[in-house]
Scaffold this motif. Structure first.
Motif, PDB file in Angstrom:
ATOM      1  N   HIS A   1      -0.970 -23.146  -3.255  1.00 45.65           N
ATOM      2  CA  HIS A   1      -1.691 -24.366  -2.877  1.00 45.65           C
ATOM      3  C   HIS A   1      -1.793 -25.361  -4.040  1.00 45.65           C
ATOM      4  O   HIS A   1      -1.662 -26.581  -3.859  1.00 45.65           O
TER       5      HIS A   1
ATOM      6  N   HIS B   1      -0.553 -29.302  -4.492  1.00 45.80           N
ATOM      7  CA  HIS B   1      -1.283 -30.490  -4.965  1.00 45.80           C
ATOM      8  C   HIS B   1      -0.453 -31.261  -5.987  1.00 45.80           C
ATOM      9  O   HIS B   1      -0.398 -32.485  -5.951  1.00 45.80           O
TER      10      HIS B   1
ATOM     11  N   SER C   1     -10.037 -30.126  -7.804  1.00 41.15           N
ATOM     12  CA  SER C   1     -10.339 -29.999  -6.379  1.00 41.15           C
ATOM     13  C   SER C   1     -11.695 -29.330  -6.207  1.00 41.15           C
ATOM     14  O   SER C   1     -12.454 -29.204  -7.168  1.00 41.15           O
TER      15      SER C   1
ATOM     16  N   ASP D   1      -6.519 -31.835   0.888  1.00 40.93           N
ATOM     17  CA  ASP D   1      -5.579 -30.864   1.446  1.00 40.93           C
ATOM     18  C   ASP D   1      -4.735 -31.419   2.603  1.00 40.93           C
ATOM     19  O   ASP D   1      -5.270 -32.040   3.529  1.00 40.93           O
TER      20      ASP D   1
HETATM   21 ZN    ZN Z   1      -6.763 -28.236  -2.233  1.00 45.22          ZN
END
Ligand code: ZN
Ligand code: KG4
Length: 337
Positions: A111, A115, A140, A306
Motif C-alpha cells: 500500500h 502511495h 497517512s 487511498d
Molecule cells: Zn493509505
C-alpha cells in the motif's frame, strides 16, 4: 496494457483501470467515512463487511467507466498490506478470483508503494514526474516515513514515526476537540481562519541526533494539556489551536524532508499519503523547496488519499520487472516497504 487494481486496505473500497501505468481510465472509490463517523474511528469488522458488500458492483462500475471489459484486462493488481487483515482479504480474494478465471498475472502491491506511485499517474507534462533518486515523504493515517526512492521498486527507509502517524495525530486532536471525523481535512479548513503562531508548540525531534524519525504524540498531548488548563475554549481559540498544531507538524515534516534531500543529493522531493492533501504542507514544501532549488511532486488531491489507481501505477512497474505473485498470497497487516 490495462491493469485492473483493487484496494481495500482500510475503510475505502476502490477499483481502478489504468492504462500503461499512468493513464487513469477509471478510479472508483466507495468511502465508508459516514459509516465509521459515529465511532470516531474505523471499526475493522464493519469495514470488512462493507467491502464484501460493495466490491463486486464496484468492479463492474470501474470496468464500465473505463469502457473496458474483462477480456481486455492484462493484469490484476491488489494491495496485500499493510492494513486491516479482514479488509485486505476481501480485495485479495476478489483479485485472485479474477486473475485465475482470466488467466492473467496477479501483482501484489504494498500500500505504501502505491502511495508513492500516485506521483507517477496522470502527468500533465513529463516534468511533473519525480526523477530518481528522490525523497518521498509518506504521511497517512497509519504511517509517517521518509523514503529514499532510488529506482522503480528500490527503496531505503530513512526514518519513520516512533509513535503516532501524522494523520493519526490530526484525527485524534480533532476527536478530542469534537470538531469532526476524519480530522485532517477539517483541521486543514479550520486552520485557515486561525493564527498559526498563537501557541508555539515544541517542534519534536528536530535535533540532528534523531535523524529522520518523527514523533507526534507529544504535540497531541500538548494540545490536550493546553485545553485542560483553560476553562473551556472559544471557537476562536479552537481555530488558533488547530492552526498552531498544524503549523508545528508541518514545520517538522518540511524541515526533515528538505534535510534528507540535501544529505542524499536528490533534486526532487515527493509527497504521498492522505496528509499530503494538506494545503499548508503542500504550500510550505513548495516554498521551501524553491528556496533550496529542489523540485516538488505532489499527487492531485484525489490521489493523495487511498485509491486503487495508485496500486495499478505501482503494479505496472512491478510487472515490467517481472515481479508477479501467485495465488498463495495473503494479507500482511504490518507489511514494510
Ligand atoms: Zn493509505
Ligand atoms: O492515505 P490515507 O487515505 O489512509 C491511510 O493509508 O491511512 O490517509 C488518511 C489520513 C487521515 O488521517 C486523514 O485525516 C488524513 O489522511 N488527511 C489529511 C487531509 N486529508 C486527509 N490530513 C491533513 N490535511 C488534509 N487535508
Amino acid at each position: 496494457m490495462h491493469i485492473l487494481a483493487i484496494e481495500t486496505s482500510c475503510d475505502e473500497t476502490s477499483v481502478a483501470v489504468v492504462r500503461d501505468g499512468q493513464e487513469i481510465l477509471s478510479d472508483k472509490i466507495a468511502s465508508q467515512v459516514e459509516l465509521h463517523k459515529k465511532y470516531g474511528g474505523i471499526v475493522p469488522e464493519i469495514a470488512s463487511r462493507k467491502h464484501v458488500e460493495v466490491i463486486n458492483p464496484l468492479i463492474k462500475e470501474a470496468l464500465e467507466a473505463a469502457k473496458v471489459d474483462f477480456k481486455q484486462i492484462d493484469a490484476v493488481a491488489v494491495t496485500y498490506g499493510p492494513g486491516l487483515v479482514g479488509s485486505l482479504m476481501v480485495g485479495i480474494c476478489a483479485a485472485k478470483a479474477i486473475a485465475w478465471s482470466l488467466d492473467r498475472p496477479l501483482i501484489a502491491v504494498n500500500h505504501l508503494e502505491g502511495h508513492i506511485y500516485a506521483n507517477f499517474l496522470v502527468p500533465s507534462s513529463k516534468s511533473q514526474v519525480p526523477q530518481f533518486p528522490f525523497i518521498c515523504l509518506i504521511v497517512s493515517g497509519g504511517h509517517t516515513m521518509l523514503v529514499l526512492v532510488k529506482e522503480h521498486g528500490d527503496y531505503q527507509t530513512l526514518g519513520r514515526t516512533r509513535d503516532d502517524a501524522a494523520g493519526e495525530a490530526f484525527d485524534k486532536v480533532a476527536r478530542f476537540l469534537k470538531i469532526g471525523y476524519p480530522g485532517g481535512p477539517i483541521i486543514d479548513l479550520l486552520a485557515k481562519r486561525g493564527n498559526p503562531h498563537a501557541i508555539e508548540f515544541k517542534r519534536p525531534m528536530m535535533e540532528k541526533e534523531f535523524g529522520y524519525d518523527f514523533s507526534f504524540s507529544g504535540i497531541k498531548t500538548a494540545v490536550v494539556n493546553y485545553v485542560s488548563k483553560q476553562s473551556g475554549v472559544s471557537s476562536k481559540q479552537v481555530t488558533d489551536l488547530v492552526a498552531s498544531f498544524q503549523q508545528a507538524i508541518v514545520d517538522v515534516l518540511v524541515e526533515k524532508t528538505i534535510r534528507a534531500a540535501k544529505e542524499y543529493h536528490c533534486s526532487w522531493v515527493a509527497l504521498a499519503g492522505g496528509v499530503s492533501a494538506n494545503s499548508l504542507l503542500r504550500e510550505s514544501l513548495k516554498t521551501r523547496a524553491k528556496k533550496e532549488q529542489l523540485m516538488v511532486s505532489a499527487p492531485p488531491l484525489a490521489l493523495c488519499t487511498d485509491n486503487a489507481a495508485m496500486i495499478a501505477g505501482a503494479a505496472y512497474h512491478k510487472l515490467k520487472q517481472g515481479k508477479i505473485s501467485d495465488l498463495t498470497i495473503t494479507a500482511v497487516a504490518s507489511l514494510r516497504l
